[in-house]
Motif scaffolding. Structure first.
Motif, mmCIF file in Angstrom:
data_model
loop_
_atom_site.group_PDB
_atom_site.id
_atom_site.type_symbol
_atom_site.label_atom_id
_atom_site.label_comp_id
_atom_site.label_asym_id
_atom_site.label_seq_id
_atom_site.Cartn_x
_atom_site.Cartn_y
_atom_site.Cartn_z
ATOM 1 N N ASN A 163 0.811 -1.226 0.000
ATOM 2 C CA ASN A 163 0.000 0.000 0.000
ATOM 3 C C ASN A 163 0.843 1.275 0.000
ATOM 4 O OD1 ASN A 163 -2.442 -1.432 0.057
ATOM 5 N ND2 ASN A 163 -2.365 -1.618 2.286
ATOM 6 N N THR A 164 2.059 1.190 0.528
ATOM 7 C CA THR A 164 2.908 2.379 0.611
ATOM 8 C C THR A 164 3.952 2.406 -0.502
ATOM 9 O OG1 THR A 164 2.623 2.469 3.017
ATOM 10 C CG2 THR A 164 4.469 3.703 2.084
ATOM 11 N N HIS A 165 4.772 1.380 -0.568
ATOM 12 C CA HIS A 165 5.917 1.419 -1.479
ATOM 13 C C HIS A 165 5.583 0.920 -2.889
ATOM 14 C CE1 HIS A 165 8.567 2.770 1.670
ATOM 15 N NE2 HIS A 165 8.083 1.833 2.461
ATOM 16 N N HIS A 166 4.821 -0.160 -2.992
ATOM 17 C CA HIS A 166 4.414 -0.583 -4.336
ATOM 18 C C HIS A 166 3.545 0.488 -4.989
ATOM 19 C CE1 HIS A 166 5.118 -5.226 -4.002
ATOM 20 N NE2 HIS A 166 6.119 -4.517 -3.517
ATOM 21 N N SER A 167 2.653 1.077 -4.220
ATOM 22 C CA SER A 167 1.793 2.134 -4.773
ATOM 23 C C SER A 167 2.621 3.321 -5.244
ATOM 24 C CB SER A 167 0.780 2.594 -3.723
ATOM 25 O OG SER A 167 -0.122 1.549 -3.417
ATOM 26 N N TYR A 168 3.655 3.662 -4.475
ATOM 27 C CA TYR A 168 4.522 4.774 -4.867
ATOM 28 C C TYR A 168 5.236 4.461 -6.184
ATOM 29 C CZ TYR A 168 8.566 7.873 -4.942
ATOM 30 O OH TYR A 168 9.520 8.782 -5.338
ATOM 31 N N VAL A 169 5.739 3.234 -6.317
ATOM 32 C CA VAL A 169 6.436 2.842 -7.547
ATOM 33 C C VAL A 169 5.494 2.923 -8.748
ATOM 34 C CG1 VAL A 169 7.546 0.920 -8.749
ATOM 35 C CG2 VAL A 169 8.148 1.402 -6.376
ATOM 36 N N VAL A 170 4.293 2.387 -8.580
ATOM 37 C CA VAL A 170 3.311 2.389 -9.678
ATOM 38 C C VAL A 170 2.957 3.820 -10.075
ATOM 39 C CG1 VAL A 170 0.922 1.823 -10.262
ATOM 40 C CG2 VAL A 170 2.361 0.132 -9.103
#
Length: 320
Positions: A163-170
């Motif tokens: 929710n935090t880091h994968h979302s930021y990458v996307v």
């Protein structure tokens, strides 16, 4: 056991040829956990490296005073069960200390299994200075609290990473790709490093896109199943692999590949230094790249140094 007040050695009172032999003798007499405090009229840093070379990594070195008249150093002999912490372990206990590692270019995520001494030796850095900054951080950071990543359950941590880091990458990768292509097209003839940076950004996009899918569709659901099994008496569900070590090894290799690409970008950009003819898009690209690198360091640290080791431990407890 000797007290700190009793075990002080004023090195200035010794003949020059007797100084180091006397300090070594006094150190050898220490029991594990005991300390010797030396007083000197100059920085005894050469003693640190001699002690490390002749006695090994069996001591802690702490400056109590640093001139201009006196240098006072507490040298503590480690207990037999007291191994030196790795970069990853230090960051796991307090991620705010990772700022010191970043300052000196020390990799605490992919290279998190190295000790401070090992990492500094590889880069030719002054280990006493970095250890001193880490010791000072214990006092300076005492008034604020970091997020307790290491205390979270690993199923919660997996969700947090998505929710935090994968979302930021996307969210960020499309902008990174757009600006890397645009700036390379406009400025690449005068700054050929931008062409290489564009290629590296495309490689990062391809690697991370497939990487995150594998984590979200396979690895993280399996980790959540392990947690569910630990809370119930149900028989373990069939595993898609022999052990979770297999996908973890793959994920760590992919982390290292992306980390290497970002290191190359930092070198090519001279630590994101803008040339005089940089336009607004050029500036934005470098800012996005630096922010992306910073987020990825935390992202990989949470997986390599906390989530993966705990998942391996839980699987072993449940199935072996």
């Amino acid at each position: 056991m000797q007290t700190l007040e009793e075990n002080i050695l004023n090195v200035t009172e010794l003949e020059p040829r007797q100084k180091h032999p006397t300090i070594f003798l006094r150190f050898d007499e220490l029991e594990p956990g005991e300390s010797l405090t030396i007083h000197n009229d100059h920085d005894p840093k050469p003693l640190y490296y001699q002690l490390l070379g002749e006695r090994g990594n069996c001591f802690n070195w702490e400056y109590l005073e640093q001139g201009p008249e006196w240098w006072k150093v507490r040298i503590s002999k480690r207990r037999n069960d007291e191994g030196e912490e790795t970069l990853g372990e230090i960051a796991t206990k307090d991620l705010r200390k990772a700022q010191i590692f970043k300052k000196y270019g020390l990799d605490f995520c992919c290279g998190g299994k190295k000790t401070v001494k090992e990492a500094c030796a590889e880069k030719g850095l002054d280990v006493t200075r970095i250890e001193q900054e880490l010791q000072a951080a214990d006092q300076n950071l005492a008034t604020s609290r970091p997020l307790p990543y290491n205390d979270w359950s690993i199923d919660f941590l997996a969700d947090y990473i998505v929710n935090t880091h994968h979302s930021y990458v996307v969210k960020t990768l499309p902008d990174l790709r757009t600006y890397a292509a645009k700036v390379a097209r406009v400025h690449g003839s005068r700054h050929p490093e931008l062409l290489a940076i564009h290629t590296l950004v495309e490689e990062i996009n391809a690697e991370l896109t497939s990487h995150m899918i594998k984590e979200e569709k396979v690895l993280f659901p399996y980790i959540k199943e392990l947690v569910a099994e630990s809370k119930s008496a149900a028989s373990p569900a069939p595993s898609p692999f022999t052990t979770v070590q297999q996908p973890i090894n793959m994920m760590e290799m992919e982390h290292e590949a992306v980390g290497h690409n970002l290191e190359q970008i930092r070198e090519l950009s001279r630590n994101y230094t803008l040339p005089e003819d940089a336009c607004a898009s050029y500036s934005l690209l470098y800012r996005l790249l630096e922010e992306f690198e910073d987020d990825l360091h935390t992202h990989v640290h949470l997986e390599n140094n906390i989530l993966f080791p705990k998942a391996l431990k839980l699987e072993k407890e449940l199935k072996y």
